[in-house]
Design an enzyme around this catalytic site. Structure first.
Site, PDB file in Angstrom:
ATOM      1  N   HIS A 272       0.844  -1.201   0.000  1.00  0.00           N
ATOM      2  CA  HIS A 272       0.000   0.000   0.000  1.00  0.00           C
ATOM      3  C   HIS A 272       0.880   1.252   0.000  1.00  0.00           C
ATOM      4  O   HIS A 272       0.561   2.237  -0.660  1.00  0.00           O
ATOM      5  CB  HIS A 272      -0.879   0.044   1.259  1.00  0.00           C
ATOM      6  CG  HIS A 272      -1.832  -1.102   1.378  1.00  0.00           C
ATOM      7  ND1 HIS A 272      -1.683  -2.085   2.318  1.00  0.00           N
ATOM      8  CD2 HIS A 272      -2.946  -1.418   0.676  1.00  0.00           C
ATOM      9  CE1 HIS A 272      -2.670  -2.955   2.212  1.00  0.00           C
ATOM     10  NE2 HIS A 272      -3.443  -2.596   1.213  1.00  0.00           N
TER      11      HIS A 272
ATOM     12  N   GLU B 173      -0.849  -4.166  -8.837  1.00  0.00           N
ATOM     13  CA  GLU B 173      -0.896  -5.218  -9.871  1.00  0.00           C
ATOM     14  C   GLU B 173      -1.009  -6.613  -9.259  1.00  0.00           C
ATOM     15  O   GLU B 173      -1.231  -7.572  -9.969  1.00  0.00           O
ATOM     16  CB  GLU B 173       0.351  -5.133 -10.766  1.00  0.00           C
ATOM     17  CG  GLU B 173       0.263  -3.962 -11.731  1.00  0.00           C
ATOM     18  CD  GLU B 173       1.527  -3.736 -12.548  1.00  0.00           C
ATOM     19  OE1 GLU B 173       2.526  -4.451 -12.315  1.00  0.00           O
ATOM     20  OE2 GLU B 173       1.520  -2.826 -13.392  1.00  0.00           O
ATOM     21  N   LYS B 174      -0.854  -6.710  -7.939  1.00  0.00           N
ATOM     22  CA  LYS B 174      -1.044  -8.026  -7.319  1.00  0.00           C
ATOM     23  C   LYS B 174      -2.476  -8.499  -7.543  1.00  0.00           C
ATOM     24  O   LYS B 174      -2.724  -9.659  -7.796  1.00  0.00           O
ATOM     25  CB  LYS B 174      -0.718  -7.980  -5.837  1.00  0.00           C
ATOM     26  CG  LYS B 174      -0.873  -9.337  -5.217  1.00  0.00           C
ATOM     27  CD  LYS B 174      -0.387  -9.361  -3.802  1.00  0.00           C
ATOM     28  CE  LYS B 174      -1.133 -10.422  -3.061  1.00  0.00           C
ATOM     29  NZ  LYS B 174      -2.446  -9.942  -2.602  1.00  0.00           N
TER      30      LYS B 174
ATOM     31  N   LYS C 206       3.473  -9.248  -0.817  1.00  0.00           N
ATOM     32  CA  LYS C 206       2.910  -8.640   0.403  1.00  0.00           C
ATOM     33  C   LYS C 206       1.396  -8.668   0.328  1.00  0.00           C
ATOM     34  O   LYS C 206       0.814  -8.353  -0.725  1.00  0.00           O
ATOM     35  CB  LYS C 206       3.370  -7.191   0.513  1.00  0.00           C
ATOM     36  CG  LYS C 206       4.873  -7.045   0.622  1.00  0.00           C
ATOM     37  CD  LYS C 206       5.269  -6.469   1.956  1.00  0.00           C
ATOM     38  CE  LYS C 206       6.775  -6.293   1.982  1.00  0.00           C
ATOM     39  NZ  LYS C 206       7.277  -6.070   3.328  1.00  0.00           N
ATOM     40  N   SER C 207       0.768  -9.028   1.429  1.00  0.00           N
ATOM     41  CA  SER C 207      -0.690  -9.079   1.493  1.00  0.00           C
ATOM     42  C   SER C 207      -1.116  -8.996   2.952  1.00  0.00           C
ATOM     43  O   SER C 207      -0.449  -9.573   3.826  1.00  0.00           O
ATOM     44  CB  SER C 207      -1.187 -10.403   0.896  1.00  0.00           C
ATOM     45  OG  SER C 207      -2.523 -10.653   1.282  1.00  0.00           O
TER      46      SER C 207
END
Ligand code: PAF
Length: 274
Positions: A30, A141-142, A177-178
């Site tokens: 983010h 874009e993830k 990353k999430s």
């Protein structure tokens, strides 16, 4: 009303406005969107809202991680000007009844196992666009299918907003990353590396000249299937804009996957122009 009044004020001063829509629990991914928005706009709004209508009935709405105080700190340090953190009741009246529904682009990949997800995303993104009226909006874009869906919505509904896609941010060992990575225990965190390993393998095959989708996808599936804690939802190659399956890598192609690691569903992908 408050957000509208603030944006109106900025507009009066001739300032441009960027929007970063998020569901909070902000991480480096983010932050990269906020950093880019800060560079490209005079003022930046970050929306921080866990949108109930994009979760299916058996999904993780109630357990989705939340930490508004940490989010505020990250936004401030990154130079965002305003956080929009509405309650679900502010966003959805009890008799709320208008949804934005998209055909085709939202039906494949994640749309198959999450049939109401993109209706929820399109509806909330539409609402955020109407509330903030940004010049530009930033998406990772993830969530490559989400990005394609939002671009299509903006085109189809003639919205005067530039959609900016930003690259996937990965941990040092490759894991994308999430916010959902926080669900993983130690063994699952290790097992989750099969997603990025499969992505890197597929990418390398394409870079070396392989164009047959099934050859690439089988090699990727093999890596994931070797991990006992992993269960494939899908591993597919599609046209990056229309999200329709391709048998040969040609043009802008998206190779995407959703994989359960234990109970946690993770996604990853790569896009290549060939
Ligand atoms: O990508 C997300 O975090 C969400 O789907 C979005 C775009 C903020 C809409 O709720």
């Amino acid at each position: 009303m408050e957000v509208r009044a603030q944006v109106k004020e900025w507009r009066k001063q001739g300032l441009s406005v960027g929007l970063v829509p998020t569901m909070g629990y902000l991480h480096e991914g983010h932050k990269s969107l906020i950093d880019r928005a800060v560079k490209e706009n005079d003022r930046v709004v970050v929306s921080d809202f866990v949108n109930p209508i994009q979760f299916g009935v058996n999904e993780d709405l109630s357990t989705y991680p939340r930490d508004i105080e940490a989010d505020k700190k990250l936004c401030e340090a990154a130079g965002a000007d305003l956080i929009f953190h509405p309650t679900p009741e502010e966003m959805y009246a009890p008799d709320f009844s208008t949804y934005v529904e998209m055909q085709k682009v939202s039906e494949g990949l994640c749309g198959k196992s999450r049939p109401t997800h993109f209706r929820g995303v399109c509806t909330v993104v539409n609402k955020l666009f109407h509330i903030v009226s940004p010049d530009r909006a930033y998406f990772g874009e993830k969530d490559a299918q989400q990005l394609a869906v939002v671009r299509r919505m903006v085109r189809d509904l003639n919205m005067d907003i530039e959609i900016v896609g930003c690259p996937i941010i990965r941990e040092a060992d490759g894991l994308a990353k999430s916010s959902r990575n926080t669900y993983l225990n130690e063994a699952e965190r290790e097992a989750a590396l099969v997603l990025s390993k499969a992505v890197f393998c597929g990418k390398e095959m394409m870079e070396k000249g392989e164009r047959d989708a099934e050859t690439i996808l089988s090699a990727m599936r093999k890596i994931i299937e070797a991990e006992p804690l992993a269960r494939i939802d899908y591993v597919e190659m599609v046209d990056a804009d229309s999200i329709t399956p391709v048998t040969k890598a040609e043009g802008r192609v998206l190779t995407a996957m959703a994989v359960y690691i234990g109970k946690t569903r993770l996604i990853d992908n790569f896009i290549m122009e060939v």
